[in-house]
Design an enzyme around this catalytic site. Structure first.
Site, PDB file in Angstrom:
ATOM      1  NE  ARG A 149       6.151   9.086  25.723  1.00  0.00           N
ATOM      2  CZ  ARG A 149       7.299   8.681  25.044  1.00  0.00           C
ATOM      3  NH1 ARG A 149       7.872   7.517  24.941  1.00  0.00           N
ATOM      4  NH2 ARG A 149       8.188   9.694  24.366  1.00  0.00           N
ATOM      5  CG  HIS A 273       4.383  10.952  21.483  1.00  0.00           C
ATOM      6  ND1 HIS A 273       4.865  10.256  22.756  1.00  0.00           N
ATOM      7  CD2 HIS A 273       4.096  10.112  20.587  1.00  0.00           C
ATOM      8  CE1 HIS A 273       4.879   8.943  22.534  1.00  0.00           C
ATOM      9  NE2 HIS A 273       4.294   8.799  21.243  1.00  0.00           N
TER      10      HIS A 273
HETATM   11  O1  LIG Z   1      11.173  14.422  26.849  1.00  0.00           O
HETATM   12  C1  LIG Z   1      10.503  14.545  25.823  1.00  0.00           C
HETATM   13  O2  LIG Z   1      10.142  13.546  24.946  1.00  0.00           O
HETATM   14  C2  LIG Z   1       9.579  15.728  25.431  1.00  0.00           C
HETATM   15  C3  LIG Z   1       8.264  15.474  25.778  1.00  0.00           C
HETATM   16  O3  LIG Z   1       8.050  14.928  27.364  1.00  0.00           O
HETATM   17  O4  LIG Z   1      10.183  16.826  26.391  1.00  0.00           O
HETATM   18  P1  LIG Z   1       9.890  18.281  26.058  1.00  0.00           P
HETATM   19  O5  LIG Z   1       9.094  18.827  27.021  1.00  0.00           O
HETATM   20  O6  LIG Z   1      11.254  18.932  25.911  1.00  0.00           O
HETATM   21  O7  LIG Z   1       9.268  18.449  24.533  1.00  0.00           O
END
Ligand SMILES: O=C(O)[C@@H](CO)OP(=O)(O)O
Length: 345
Positions: A149, A273
């Protein structure tokens, strides 16, 4: 042999010894960085100077841009003598951070972590939109996580870049991978951007929550518990990584591999991320653990930093490629934009 040198330059990017200077410098203008906990907006206007009219001048500009893209420079870190210190103080570089576009599991509201899920159609569109916003900002090196991604986001964003260089993923996993991915044209190399993939930039590992629905998990374990797993700094989800653990590896990678490139004047884009980027922003903006837990990053929104005088300056999120002010953050960014305009006119 020149080819070997180039390949070595690309190949050693991960070990930060030599790097291909594949890019020129940048431009800039209006920006509004959106960090939910600390939002602010920067608007700086810049009037463009008159364009060059003669083809000779245009040719000169093309040459100037080309020459900025062909130097193989040694990069050492940490600085170990006074000239390194001087370079650190005088060099300037752009750093673009992009959280990947929406993934199929973002769409389904599932904990994703290190599961390797691709983008949705909306995620693809977000990545393209992000690319438009940064299409006049120089990119010499790209770092992504090992997850598709983030890699899709980086590649799709670069399809929009006006400089039209080709992002090429470096394969250093073994000798054969290095050998078989060599490029045998110096010109082609100059039109390329090395892309380094690193698992240290991956999303935090979500342990036994991976694949579970976020809402159902909250219903089952309680909203507070799930909020604690998702947004506390040092409490890990069952058998997963806390933000602190994620920050330890992501920030170490940034300091060891990416910061030296910036200090040597390379313009870098990182596609990663929510949590690996929150970790890096915590380091760049010197946020406390209390501040970082309130920081939320939207998918597909580029954020720009300028490294100047050894300091990272947050410049916001470029709102679009056409706003004049976007190119006025620094003189070299404005110059880059102007050269690009003249070259592509
Ligand atoms: O599911 C996940 O890997 C993360 C990012 O999408 O979630 P969160 O929002 O809890 O950090």
């Amino acid at each position: 042999m020149a080819t070997a040198v180039f390949h070595q330059a690309l190949g050693t990017a991960q070990s930060h010894q030599h790097l291909q200077n594949s890019g020129s410098h940048l431009e800039f203008g209006n920006a509004s960085l959106k960090l939910i906990s600390k939002g602010f907006k920067v608007d700086i206007g810049l009037s463009r100077r008159g364009s060059y009219s003669s083809w000779k001048k245009k040719f000169g500009l093309i040459q100037a841009l080309a020459s900025q893209t062909s130097v193989v420079q040694p990069v050492s870190y940490p600085p170990n003598n006074s000239s390194d210190e001087l370079r650190k103080k005088s060099s300037e570089a752009a750093l673009i951070l992009i959280r990947h576009g929406e993934s199929l599991w973002n769409e389904k509201n599932l904990f994703t972590g290190c599961v390797d899920v691709p983008l949705t159609k909306k995620g693809v569109e977000e990545a393209i939109e992000a690319g438009k916003r940064i299409s006049n900002i120089p990119v010499d090196m790209i770092y992504t996580s090992a997850l598709i991604r983030a890699q899709m986001t980086a590649m799709l964003a670069m399809t929009q870049h006006r400089r039209k260089k080709v992002p090429i993923i470096l394969h250093n996993e073994n000798e054969q991978a290095r050998e078989w991915s060599q490029i045998f044209s110096e010109d082609t190399k100059k039109q390329s951007i090395p892309v380094v993939t690193a698992s240290q930039l991956n999303e935090r590992m979500y342990g036994e929550l991976q694949g579970l629905n976020k809402q159902e998990t909250a219903d089952r374990f309680g909203k507070e518990k799930v909020h604690e797993w998702r947004r506390s700094y040092d409490i890990p989800p069952p058998n997963g990584e806390s933000l602190e653990m994620c920050a330890e590896r992501a920030v170490a990678y940034f300091k060891d591999h990416i910061e030296p490139q910036l200090l040597s004047g390379k313009n870098v884009m990182i596609a990663a991320h929510g949590n690996s980027l929150r970790s890096i922003i915590m380091y760049l903006d010197k946020l406390t653990s209390q501040e970082v837990i309130n920081l939320e990053l939207s998918t597909g929104i580029p954020m720009l930093y300028i490294l100047k005088g050894g300091k990272f300056i947050r410049r916001g999120s470029p709102p679009g490629p056409t706003e004049a002010g976007v190119y006025a953050y620094t003189r070299s960014l404005a110059l880059y934009r102007q050269k690009l305009d003249d070259m592509l006119r």
